[in-house]
Write a protein that holds these residues in place. Structure first.
Motif, PDB file in Angstrom:
ATOM      1  N   LYS A 141      37.713  33.498   3.785  1.00  0.00           N
ATOM      2  CA  LYS A 141      37.698  33.791   5.371  1.00  0.00           C
ATOM      3  C   LYS A 141      37.329  35.340   5.659  1.00  0.00           C
ATOM      4  CE  LYS A 141      41.184  34.084   9.057  1.00  0.00           C
ATOM      5  NZ  LYS A 141      42.743  33.843   9.281  1.00  0.00           N
ATOM      6  N   THR A 142      36.588  35.471   6.533  1.00  0.00           N
ATOM      7  CA  THR A 142      36.080  37.185   6.702  1.00  0.00           C
ATOM      8  C   THR A 142      36.480  37.214   8.262  1.00  0.00           C
ATOM      9  OG1 THR A 142      33.817  36.454   7.293  1.00  0.00           O
ATOM     10  CG2 THR A 142      34.354  36.873   5.032  1.00  0.00           C
ATOM     11  N   TYR A 143      36.349  38.490   8.807  1.00  0.00           N
ATOM     12  CA  TYR A 143      36.802  39.263   9.964  1.00  0.00           C
ATOM     13  C   TYR A 143      35.722  38.840  10.994  1.00  0.00           C
ATOM     14  CZ  TYR A 143      38.001  42.355  13.719  1.00  0.00           C
ATOM     15  OH  TYR A 143      38.411  42.721  14.799  1.00  0.00           O
ATOM     16  N   ALA A 144      35.943  38.633  12.148  1.00  0.00           N
ATOM     17  CA  ALA A 144      34.862  38.523  13.470  1.00  0.00           C
ATOM     18  C   ALA A 144      35.927  39.215  14.635  1.00  0.00           C
ATOM     19  CB  ALA A 144      34.484  37.235  13.653  1.00  0.00           C
ATOM     20  N   THR A 145      35.529  40.036  15.386  1.00  0.00           N
ATOM     21  CA  THR A 145      36.150  40.581  16.729  1.00  0.00           C
ATOM     22  C   THR A 145      36.458  39.258  17.596  1.00  0.00           C
ATOM     23  OG1 THR A 145      34.732  42.394  16.685  1.00  0.00           O
ATOM     24  CG2 THR A 145      35.729  41.920  18.724  1.00  0.00           C
ATOM     25  N   ASN A 146      37.853  39.482  17.951  1.00  0.00           N
ATOM     26  CA  ASN A 146      38.364  38.464  18.696  1.00  0.00           C
ATOM     27  C   ASN A 146      37.795  38.098  20.012  1.00  0.00           C
ATOM     28  OD1 ASN A 146      40.289  36.341  19.756  1.00  0.00           O
ATOM     29  ND2 ASN A 146      41.914  37.324  18.838  1.00  0.00           N
ATOM     30  N   ASN A 188      40.057  35.696  24.435  1.00  0.00           N
ATOM     31  CA  ASN A 188      40.530  36.140  25.726  1.00  0.00           C
ATOM     32  C   ASN A 188      39.168  35.701  26.749  1.00  0.00           C
ATOM     33  OD1 ASN A 188      43.022  37.303  24.994  1.00  0.00           O
ATOM     34  ND2 ASN A 188      42.140  39.192  24.925  1.00  0.00           N
ATOM     35  N   CYS A 189      38.118  35.512  25.986  1.00  0.00           N
ATOM     36  CA  CYS A 189      36.864  34.955  27.045  1.00  0.00           C
ATOM     37  C   CYS A 189      36.725  33.467  27.028  1.00  0.00           C
ATOM     38  CB  CYS A 189      35.529  35.661  26.468  1.00  0.00           C
ATOM     39  SG  CYS A 189      35.757  37.360  26.072  1.00  0.00           S
ATOM     40  N   GLY A 190      37.555  32.747  26.626  1.00  0.00           N
ATOM     41  CA  GLY A 190      37.522  31.400  26.774  1.00  0.00           C
ATOM     42  C   GLY A 190      36.203  30.831  25.791  1.00  0.00           C
ATOM     43  N   ASN A 191      35.522  29.773  26.740  1.00  0.00           N
ATOM     44  CA  ASN A 191      34.589  29.084  26.110  1.00  0.00           C
ATOM     45  C   ASN A 191      33.232  29.605  26.742  1.00  0.00           C
ATOM     46  OD1 ASN A 191      36.019  27.643  24.339  1.00  0.00           O
ATOM     47  ND2 ASN A 191      36.650  26.125  26.026  1.00  0.00           N
ATOM     48  N   LYS A 192      33.103  30.840  27.219  1.00  0.00           N
ATOM     49  CA  LYS A 192      31.980  31.406  28.196  1.00  0.00           C
ATOM     50  C   LYS A 192      30.838  31.176  27.173  1.00  0.00           C
ATOM     51  CE  LYS A 192      30.366  34.500  31.425  1.00  0.00           C
ATOM     52  NZ  LYS A 192      30.902  35.612  32.188  1.00  0.00           N
ATOM     53  N   LEU A 193      29.488  30.758  27.443  1.00  0.00           N
ATOM     54  CA  LEU A 193      28.434  30.959  26.712  1.00  0.00           C
ATOM     55  C   LEU A 193      27.442  31.741  27.576  1.00  0.00           C
ATOM     56  CD1 LEU A 193      27.977  27.196  25.985  1.00  0.00           C
ATOM     57  CD2 LEU A 193      28.943  28.604  24.322  1.00  0.00           C
ATOM     58  N   CYS A 194      26.424  32.462  26.733  1.00  0.00           N
ATOM     59  CA  CYS A 194      25.503  33.376  27.138  1.00  0.00           C
ATOM     60  C   CYS A 194      24.217  33.072  26.937  1.00  0.00           C
ATOM     61  CB  CYS A 194      25.681  34.839  26.683  1.00  0.00           C
ATOM     62  SG  CYS A 194      27.358  35.516  26.938  1.00  0.00           S
ATOM     63  N   SER A 195      23.121  33.178  27.549  1.00  0.00           N
ATOM     64  CA  SER A 195      21.809  33.139  27.169  1.00  0.00           C
ATOM     65  C   SER A 195      21.332  33.322  25.656  1.00  0.00           C
ATOM     66  CB  SER A 195      20.783  33.658  27.926  1.00  0.00           C
ATOM     67  OG  SER A 195      20.747  34.979  28.135  1.00  0.00           O
ATOM     68  N   PRO A 196      20.362  32.912  24.943  1.00  0.00           N
ATOM     69  CA  PRO A 196      19.917  33.232  23.535  1.00  0.00           C
ATOM     70  C   PRO A 196      19.920  34.983  23.507  1.00  0.00           C
ATOM     71  CG  PRO A 196      18.824  31.483  24.433  1.00  0.00           C
ATOM     72  CD  PRO A 196      19.577  31.898  25.563  1.00  0.00           C
ATOM     73  N   PRO A 209      33.353  41.517  24.287  1.00  0.00           N
ATOM     74  CA  PRO A 209      34.791  41.284  24.335  1.00  0.00           C
ATOM     75  C   PRO A 209      35.535  42.148  25.080  1.00  0.00           C
ATOM     76  CG  PRO A 209      33.721  42.691  22.329  1.00  0.00           C
ATOM     77  CD  PRO A 209      32.735  42.237  23.147  1.00  0.00           C
ATOM     78  N   GLN A 210      34.935  43.103  25.627  1.00  0.00           N
ATOM     79  CA  GLN A 210      35.743  43.873  26.365  1.00  0.00           C
ATOM     80  C   GLN A 210      35.824  43.425  28.004  1.00  0.00           C
ATOM     81  OE1 GLN A 210      34.325  46.223  29.134  1.00  0.00           O
ATOM     82  NE2 GLN A 210      36.631  46.948  29.709  1.00  0.00           N
ATOM     83  N   SER A 211      34.616  42.922  28.526  1.00  0.00           N
ATOM     84  CA  SER A 211      34.919  42.504  29.916  1.00  0.00           C
ATOM     85  C   SER A 211      34.646  41.105  29.918  1.00  0.00           C
ATOM     86  CB  SER A 211      33.619  43.351  30.622  1.00  0.00           C
ATOM     87  OG  SER A 211      32.271  42.808  29.954  1.00  0.00           O
ATOM     88  N   CYS A 212      34.310  40.380  28.853  1.00  0.00           N
ATOM     89  CA  CYS A 212      34.020  38.775  28.888  1.00  0.00           C
ATOM     90  C   CYS A 212      32.951  38.420  29.838  1.00  0.00           C
ATOM     91  CB  CYS A 212      35.113  38.241  29.160  1.00  0.00           C
ATOM     92  SG  CYS A 212      36.442  38.081  28.011  1.00  0.00           S
ATOM     93  N   LYS A 213      31.919  39.508  29.732  1.00  0.00           N
ATOM     94  CA  LYS A 213      30.660  39.184  30.438  1.00  0.00           C
ATOM     95  C   LYS A 213      29.530  39.363  29.593  1.00  0.00           C
ATOM     96  CE  LYS A 213      32.284  41.249  34.838  1.00  0.00           C
ATOM     97  NZ  LYS A 213      31.960  42.268  36.030  1.00  0.00           N
ATOM     98  N   PRO A 234      36.365  51.493  25.583  1.00  0.00           N
ATOM     99  CA  PRO A 234      37.155  50.786  24.488  1.00  0.00           C
ATOM    100  C   PRO A 234      37.134  49.445  24.419  1.00  0.00           C
ATOM    101  CG  PRO A 234      38.385  52.830  25.563  1.00  0.00           C
ATOM    102  CD  PRO A 234      36.910  52.608  26.246  1.00  0.00           C
ATOM    103  N   GLY A 235      36.876  48.680  23.428  1.00  0.00           N
ATOM    104  CA  GLY A 235      36.987  47.058  23.428  1.00  0.00           C
ATOM    105  C   GLY A 235      35.445  46.657  23.501  1.00  0.00           C
ATOM    106  N   SER A 236      34.389  47.589  23.519  1.00  0.00           N
ATOM    107  CA  SER A 236      32.926  46.982  23.900  1.00  0.00           C
ATOM    108  C   SER A 236      32.314  47.011  22.517  1.00  0.00           C
ATOM    109  CB  SER A 236      32.463  47.895  24.729  1.00  0.00           C
ATOM    110  OG  SER A 236      32.194  49.325  24.537  1.00  0.00           O
ATOM    111  N   VAL A 237      32.790  46.767  21.329  1.00  0.00           N
ATOM    112  CA  VAL A 237      32.259  46.359  19.861  1.00  0.00           C
ATOM    113  C   VAL A 237      32.463  45.220  19.439  1.00  0.00           C
ATOM    114  CG1 VAL A 237      32.287  47.470  17.780  1.00  0.00           C
ATOM    115  CG2 VAL A 237      32.426  49.134  19.513  1.00  0.00           C
ATOM    116  N   PHE A 238      31.634  44.694  18.906  1.00  0.00           N
ATOM    117  CA  PHE A 238      31.623  43.469  18.446  1.00  0.00           C
ATOM    118  C   PHE A 238      31.237  43.362  16.986  1.00  0.00           C
ATOM    119  CE2 PHE A 238      30.251  39.013  17.297  1.00  0.00           C
ATOM    120  CZ  PHE A 238      31.485  38.264  17.563  1.00  0.00           C
TER     121      PHE A 238
END
Length: 553
Positions: free
Chosen positions: A401-406, A409-417, A423-427, A467-471
């Protein structure tokens, strides 16, 4: 009459002030920019623009200093810095660059479309302090003329396709502190000074010798190291070096990270390295040392966080003392011939996470109640007898098991490819992406969220991001035993970074202005092509269809 004369005088002042504003004139004594670029500098930049494809749109304006052009910094009409990291440039670095004789900083990092040989005219930039050409597509040999850059403090040519020998002329760079030639195809031996030629042993201010992942051969010269050097990182791993490790290496008491793994070194494992009282990582794995017991410095270098000597010829007992060091995190000694009873003793360092002794000849083990973390004994005789059914004798999990930024809080939102979820704004936004390579981390546990949270916060704080805008995602140890992590940084507003922001971040990463938390150790970064607003993906690079007429063929 006097009032009328004053009125006309006032109009003249207004006109002059307006002209200054339009043309961009400021007081040179204030360090300002004169509106018109020096004619020689202007010709050089216009020529580079004609040779390169995909230059920034602002380069279509007429005056590099007065307009100004993205990535160009001027002082008193002279171009003093060029910062075009991650711009998607395509073409060659031709002789015209040598006409910018007031340049102090040149950063063209992370432009893989820049190809061809490095022009010898780089040696004309005698005021240059910083030269960064990392992560491009340059080929051919390193020009001897780089040795003319007597003011240079930072030289990064890593991650290209450069060939040929290391030029002895680099020994003239008496002010250099960062020398990174790693991840190329350089061959030959390390140049050492003679009565008629300079050499790397003369670089007494250097703190970083990064020559890893090349094709360097021959022995490591005894004269390469001396007591008055200030080196902290010596990275020679992944070459074809042979012969014994020189005893003079023990004179460099400032050393913190030493990687000589994946070479063809012979002779005894050196016993005189106990003077390296500041070292925290040793890796001498995958060489051909003579069979011997563990050297005495296994028990004396109390600053160690990482000790790696795999696929060696060590036998006898593993010294207990190494497990008691206060900061020791990992001891990896697999594929040796340790054959006595193994015991870690009663005093176990609080930071110890991993002891890997796979494939030795250990037939008896005295377990310690003070250690409950990972101990790997697979492939030892003891795993056929008393410990056969224990976790110590099970193969390590190849997919831990390895780490990934959580992103919960953004639910199941999907983005274009081409977009990623901030992770900060969920946009969704166009992130600045790339890969971090840590060459000597002092930890091995990849599921410890606290470690990676510290990396995330250091990135947004030191790069002046929200703050929070790093993945971060998919950390793993690659075939070179570097910790590799995928990184995405998000713009503070809107969907895109602008070009000056991308160049700023690229420079911070390539110039090592950004410093990660200490436990991550030395690193380098390779950026992915950035999707600027208004660009489309063509041939692996984002282009706007304009900006420069040169060819990269």
């Amino acid at each position: 009459m006097a009032a009328l004369e004053f009125f006309f005088f006032f109009l003249v002042l207004l006109f002059y002030a307006g002209t200054q504003g339009i043309l961009g004139f400021t007081n040179p004594d204030d360090g300002g920019i004169l509106g018109f670029t020096n004619p020689d500098d202007d010709r050089a930049l216009q020529s580079l623009k004609d040779q390169w494809k995909n230059t920034p749109p602002s380069w279509e304006k007429s005056d590099p200093c007065g307009t100004p052009w993205d990535g160009i910094t001027c002082n008193n009409s002279r171009v003093t810095a060029m910062g075009l990291s991650t711009m998607g440039l395509q073409g060659r670095l031709e002789a015209d660059i040598g006409e910018l004789t007031e340049l102090r900083s040149l950063d063209l990092s992370f432009n893989p479309g820049l190809i061809g040989s490095l022009t010898p005219n780089l040696g004309n930039l005698e005021k240059l302090n910083i030269l960064i050409l990392a992560g491009c597509g340059f080929t051919g040999q390193i020009p001897d003329e780089l040795g003319n850059l007597s003011e240079l403090t930072f030289l990064a040519l890593n991650s290209n396709n450069l060939t040929g020998p290391i030029p002895p002329s680099l020994g003239k760079l008496s002010n250099i502190y960062w020398l990174d030639l790693a991840d190329n195809k350089l061959s030959g031996s390390f140049p050492i000074s003679t009565s008629t030629s300079p050499g790397l042993d003369q670089l007494l201010k250097a703190k970083h010798f990064h020559f890893n992942k090349n094709q360097l051969s021959g022995s490591i010269p005894r004269n390469l190291f001396s007591y008055d050097m200030e080196l902290i990182h010596v990275l020679f791993d992944g070459n074809k070096l042979s012969g014994a490790i020189p005893d003079t290496l023990g004179l460099v008491q400032t050393l913190e990270v030493l990687r000589l793994d994946r070479n063809s070194l012979t002779g005894p494992v050196p016993s005189n390295l106990n003077n390296l009282t500041n070292v925290n990582e040793f890796d001498l794995s995958n060489n051909s040392f003579e069979a011997s017991e563990a050297p005495t410095w296994f028990s004396t270098l109390t600053t160690l966080t990482t000790l790696i000597l795999e696929q060696g010829s060590l036998y006898g007992s593993v010294p207990q003392k190494v497990f008691s060091f206060p900061n020791i995190d990992q001891v990896k000694l697999k594929d040796n011939s340790f054959n006595d009873t193994f015991s870690m003793g009663d005093s176990i360092g609080g930071s110890l996470q991993l002891v890997d002794l796979q494939n030795n000849q250990i037939s008896s083990v005295t377990l310690s109640s003070g250690y409950t973390n990972s101990l790997v004994l697979v492939g030892n005789p003891v795993c056929k007898t008393s410990l056969s059914n224990t976790a110590y004798c099970q193969n390590p999990d190849l997919n831990p098991k390895t780490y990934a930024t959580n992103l919960a809080n953004c639910g199941n939102k999907l983005c274009s490819p081409d977009e990623k979820l901030n992770p900060q704004s969920c946009k969704c936004a166009y992130a600045y992406e790339g890969t971090l390579y840590f060459r000597g981390p002092s930890f091995r546990e990849l599921s410890d969220s606290n470690i990676f949270h510290s990396l995330e916060s250091s990135l947004w704080n030191k790069l002046n991001l929200t703050p929070g805008s790093v993945f971060l995602e998919n950390p793993f140890f690659n075939i070179n035993d570097y910790l590799q992590i995928q990184l995405a940084l998000f713009p503070p507003t809107g969907k895109y970074f602008n070009r000056s922001e991308v160049a700023r971040i690229g420079f911070a990463m390539s110039n090592q202005t950004y410093k990660p938390p200490h436990q991550f150790g030395p690193y380098y970064f390779i950026a992915s092509p950035y999707h600027f607003q208004g660009t489309t993906l063509q041939g692996g690079l984002y282009t706007s269809g304009g900006g420069g007429g040169g060819s990269c063929n």
